[in-house]
Write a protein that holds these residues in place. Structure first.
Motif, PDB file in Angstrom:
ATOM      1  N   ALA A 175       1.996   9.342  -5.894  1.00  0.00           N
ATOM      2  CA  ALA A 175       2.499  10.682  -5.599  1.00  0.00           C
ATOM      3  C   ALA A 175       3.680  11.061  -6.483  1.00  0.00           C
ATOM      4  O   ALA A 175       4.253  12.144  -6.322  1.00  0.00           O
ATOM      5  CB  ALA A 175       2.901  10.764  -4.130  1.00  0.00           C
ATOM      6  N   GLY A 176       4.052  10.171  -7.404  1.00  0.00           N
ATOM      7  CA  GLY A 176       5.183  10.437  -8.277  1.00  0.00           C
ATOM      8  C   GLY A 176       6.530  10.225  -7.632  1.00  0.00           C
ATOM      9  O   GLY A 176       7.556  10.704  -8.146  1.00  0.00           O
ATOM     10  N   LEU A 177       6.565   9.476  -6.507  1.00  0.00           N
ATOM     11  CA  LEU A 177       7.805   9.285  -5.762  1.00  0.00           C
ATOM     12  C   LEU A 177       8.265   7.836  -5.750  1.00  0.00           C
ATOM     13  O   LEU A 177       9.197   7.472  -5.019  1.00  0.00           O
ATOM     14  CB  LEU A 177       7.621   9.759  -4.308  1.00  0.00           C
ATOM     15  CG  LEU A 177       7.178  11.212  -4.129  1.00  0.00           C
ATOM     16  CD1 LEU A 177       6.958  11.521  -2.658  1.00  0.00           C
ATOM     17  CD2 LEU A 177       8.199  12.161  -4.727  1.00  0.00           C
ATOM     18  N   GLY A 178       7.625   6.996  -6.557  1.00  0.00           N
ATOM     19  CA  GLY A 178       7.923   5.567  -6.522  1.00  0.00           C
ATOM     20  C   GLY A 178       9.341   5.215  -6.892  1.00  0.00           C
ATOM     21  O   GLY A 178       9.893   4.216  -6.394  1.00  0.00           O
ATOM     22  N   ASN A 218       0.820  -1.211   0.000  1.00  0.00           N
ATOM     23  CA  ASN A 218       0.000   0.000   0.000  1.00  0.00           C
ATOM     24  C   ASN A 218       0.854   1.261   0.000  1.00  0.00           C
ATOM     25  O   ASN A 218       0.530   2.251  -0.681  1.00  0.00           O
ATOM     26  CB  ASN A 218      -0.949  -0.004   1.195  1.00  0.00           C
ATOM     27  CG  ASN A 218      -2.136  -0.938   1.005  1.00  0.00           C
ATOM     28  OD1 ASN A 218      -2.430  -1.366  -0.111  1.00  0.00           O
ATOM     29  ND2 ASN A 218      -2.828  -1.248   2.092  1.00  0.00           N
ATOM     30  N   LEU A 219       1.948   1.251   0.739  1.00  0.00           N
ATOM     31  CA  LEU A 219       2.831   2.417   0.752  1.00  0.00           C
ATOM     32  C   LEU A 219       3.577   2.568  -0.566  1.00  0.00           C
ATOM     33  O   LEU A 219       3.764   3.699  -1.055  1.00  0.00           O
ATOM     34  CB  LEU A 219       3.808   2.320   1.913  1.00  0.00           C
ATOM     35  CG  LEU A 219       3.206   2.634   3.280  1.00  0.00           C
ATOM     36  CD1 LEU A 219       4.137   2.196   4.392  1.00  0.00           C
ATOM     37  CD2 LEU A 219       2.897   4.127   3.407  1.00  0.00           C
ATOM     38  N   SER A 259      11.206  -7.526  -6.633  1.00  0.00           N
ATOM     39  CA  SER A 259      10.380  -7.007  -7.726  1.00  0.00           C
ATOM     40  C   SER A 259      10.400  -5.487  -7.797  1.00  0.00           C
ATOM     41  O   SER A 259      10.155  -4.912  -8.863  1.00  0.00           O
ATOM     42  CB  SER A 259       8.930  -7.499  -7.571  1.00  0.00           C
ATOM     43  OG  SER A 259       8.264  -6.836  -6.505  1.00  0.00           O
ATOM     44  N   THR A 260      10.686  -4.822  -6.669  1.00  0.00           N
ATOM     45  CA  THR A 260      10.669  -3.362  -6.639  1.00  0.00           C
ATOM     46  C   THR A 260      12.074  -2.749  -6.649  1.00  0.00           C
ATOM     47  O   THR A 260      12.202  -1.522  -6.696  1.00  0.00           O
ATOM     48  CB  THR A 260       9.936  -2.862  -5.382  1.00  0.00           C
ATOM     49  OG1 THR A 260      10.628  -3.304  -4.205  1.00  0.00           O
ATOM     50  CG2 THR A 260       8.498  -3.371  -5.349  1.00  0.00           C
ATOM     51  N   GLY A 261      13.114  -3.586  -6.564  1.00  0.00           N
ATOM     52  CA  GLY A 261      14.479  -3.069  -6.550  1.00  0.00           C
ATOM     53  C   GLY A 261      14.886  -2.438  -5.237  1.00  0.00           C
ATOM     54  O   GLY A 261      15.853  -1.672  -5.183  1.00  0.00           O
ATOM     55  N   ALA A 262      14.171  -2.769  -4.160  1.00  0.00           N
ATOM     56  CA  ALA A 262      14.490  -2.207  -2.843  1.00  0.00           C
ATOM     57  C   ALA A 262      15.404  -3.144  -2.071  1.00  0.00           C
ATOM     58  O   ALA A 262      15.366  -4.359  -2.260  1.00  0.00           O
ATOM     59  CB  ALA A 262      13.198  -1.966  -2.055  1.00  0.00           C
ATOM     60  N   PRO A 263      16.211  -2.603  -1.176  1.00  0.00           N
ATOM     61  CA  PRO A 263      17.054  -3.456  -0.327  1.00  0.00           C
ATOM     62  C   PRO A 263      16.272  -3.975   0.870  1.00  0.00           C
ATOM     63  O   PRO A 263      15.212  -3.446   1.229  1.00  0.00           O
ATOM     64  CB  PRO A 263      18.156  -2.497   0.128  1.00  0.00           C
ATOM     65  CG  PRO A 263      17.452  -1.179   0.230  1.00  0.00           C
ATOM     66  CD  PRO A 263      16.453  -1.167  -0.912  1.00  0.00           C
ATOM     67  N   LEU A 264      16.807  -4.998   1.519  1.00  0.00           N
ATOM     68  CA  LEU A 264      16.315  -5.445   2.816  1.00  0.00           C
ATOM     69  C   LEU A 264      17.098  -4.691   3.884  1.00  0.00           C
ATOM     70  O   LEU A 264      18.328  -4.632   3.843  1.00  0.00           O
ATOM     71  CB  LEU A 264      16.522  -6.947   2.977  1.00  0.00           C
ATOM     72  CG  LEU A 264      16.122  -7.535   4.338  1.00  0.00           C
ATOM     73  CD1 LEU A 264      14.634  -7.369   4.607  1.00  0.00           C
ATOM     74  CD2 LEU A 264      16.520  -9.009   4.426  1.00  0.00           C
ATOM     75  N   LEU A 265      16.391  -4.102   4.831  1.00  0.00           N
ATOM     76  CA  LEU A 265      17.018  -3.421   5.952  1.00  0.00           C
ATOM     77  C   LEU A 265      17.220  -4.440   7.076  1.00  0.00           C
ATOM     78  O   LEU A 265      16.262  -5.089   7.503  1.00  0.00           O
ATOM     79  CB  LEU A 265      16.136  -2.266   6.444  1.00  0.00           C
ATOM     80  CG  LEU A 265      15.719  -1.244   5.373  1.00  0.00           C
ATOM     81  CD1 LEU A 265      14.820  -0.178   5.991  1.00  0.00           C
ATOM     82  CD2 LEU A 265      16.933  -0.603   4.714  1.00  0.00           C
TER      83      LEU A 265
END
Length: 334
Positions: free
Chosen positions: A145-148, A137-138, A186-192
């Motif tokens: 918001a154009g910040l993805g 959802n975030l 899938s989103t190219g984000a790291p794991l914190l």
């Protein structure tokens, strides 16, 4: 499950994916800024301390308006947490996610350099079921918001979400982590990941030496195939990387969102050991781990001792600085 055997072409392809996934600015070491303490300086003074010490990255644990306003125009990269008690509403209501983004991100962007939104910190129990829906959802709210592309959505986990030894045998011990890892890929984000050799050492002193935990072992302690481990930090991070691989998310990078050593309150907790661990950590992370030999974006915990922080006594003694902004012990951040 057993790791599949990869051919040379597959290994090269995986390496390329991982390199592409490494977050920008990983040469910087950040510091976590918590506020659960008495007599702490105001946020504007804290931000000036970061600037005076050359600290280019900050983690905050809730949308702290005072900190966010003080960060405007500083170019300090920020991890901002969604507190654990907000996950249920954001997970169940896309509108709540959109409102959270509007109030806490859009209102400050681009003057504040957000890097990641941490959807919960070391979430436990049944609440773990809210992590992935809240992340989705975030992510959608940031996209709308154009910040993805500018801000990545992740979650902060502790080493206890993994199991297995040596590091190449690492798997996730918690069922929710596989889908989370695949979403991050899938989103190219790291794991914190919050990585604490201190707690691994104190809970298992019969098997783990203090030198191994403090980066001071004179030689290899664990040989794992071609990878030689001389410190516990690398072993914990690489166990997490193996777990990601086993979950089908081998291209996900790890950002160490917390690591530190207490200066009081428990076994091996002293200013001397805290200084030794944190200085060695700062000096080490630019070299990466045996499994991923490139710089690791790392956040030292924490800026101040926080005497109101819940938990065991050591939790209140991780500070690098005193409330008057003088160093708690000698430390060179860069």
């Amino acid at each position: 499950m057993a790791r599949p055997q990869l051919g040379v072409a597959s290994v090269l392809a995986l390496a390329l994916l991982v390199v592409r996934a490494i977050p920008k600015g990983v040469h910087s070491v950040g510091v976590c800024y918590g506020v659960n303490g008495d007599n702490l300086p105001p946020a504007r003074d804290v931000v000036q301390l970061y600037q005076s010490k050359g600290i280019k990255l900050m983690r905050i644990y809730f949308p702290d308006a005072s900190a966010l306003n003080a960060l405007r125009g500083t170019n300090i990269g920020v991890i901002m947490d969604v507190p654990n008690d907000k996950l249920a509403s954001i997970a169940s209501d896309p509108g709540a996610a959109a409102q959270w983004v509007q109030t806490n991100v859009q209102a400050f962007f681009p003057a504040v350099s957000f890097r990641y939104i941490a959807v919960g910190n070391e979430v436990a129990g049944r609440d773990t079921g809210n992590i992935l829906p809240a992340m989705k959802n975030l992510k959608a709210a940031l996209g709308n918001a154009g910040l993805g592309d500018a801000i990545k959505v992740s979650t902060a986990v502790q080493s206890g979400v993994t199991q297995g030894f040596p590091p190449s045998k690492g798997t996730f011990s918690q069922g929710y982590m596989g889908p989370v890892a695949q979403f991050l890929q899938s989103t190219g984000a790291p794991l914190l990941a919050n990585i604490y050799p201190y707690f691994s050492y104190t809970y298992n002193q019969a098997q783990i030496s203090l030198d191994y935990a403090l980066f001071t072992s004179p030689g290899t302690v664990v040989q794992d195939g071609d990878n030689a481990y001389q410190n516990l930090f690398d072993a914990l991070v690489d166990t997490m990387y193996s777990a990601l691989e086993n979950a089908g998310a081998g291209s996900v990078a790890i950002v160490v969102s917390e690591s530190g050593w207490p200066s009081a309150g428990g076994d091996a907790a002293s200013p001397a050991y805290a200084q030794k661990y944190n200085q060695n950590l700062i000096n080490h992370v630019g070299r990466g781990t045996p499994k991923r030999p490139w710089p690791i974006e790392t956040y030292v915990f924490a800026l101040f001792n926080e005497n109101h922080k819940p938990g065991i006594e050591t939790e209140r003694h991780f500070g690098l600085f005193n409330p008057d902004k003088s160093p708690a012990y000698p430390i060179t951040l860069y």
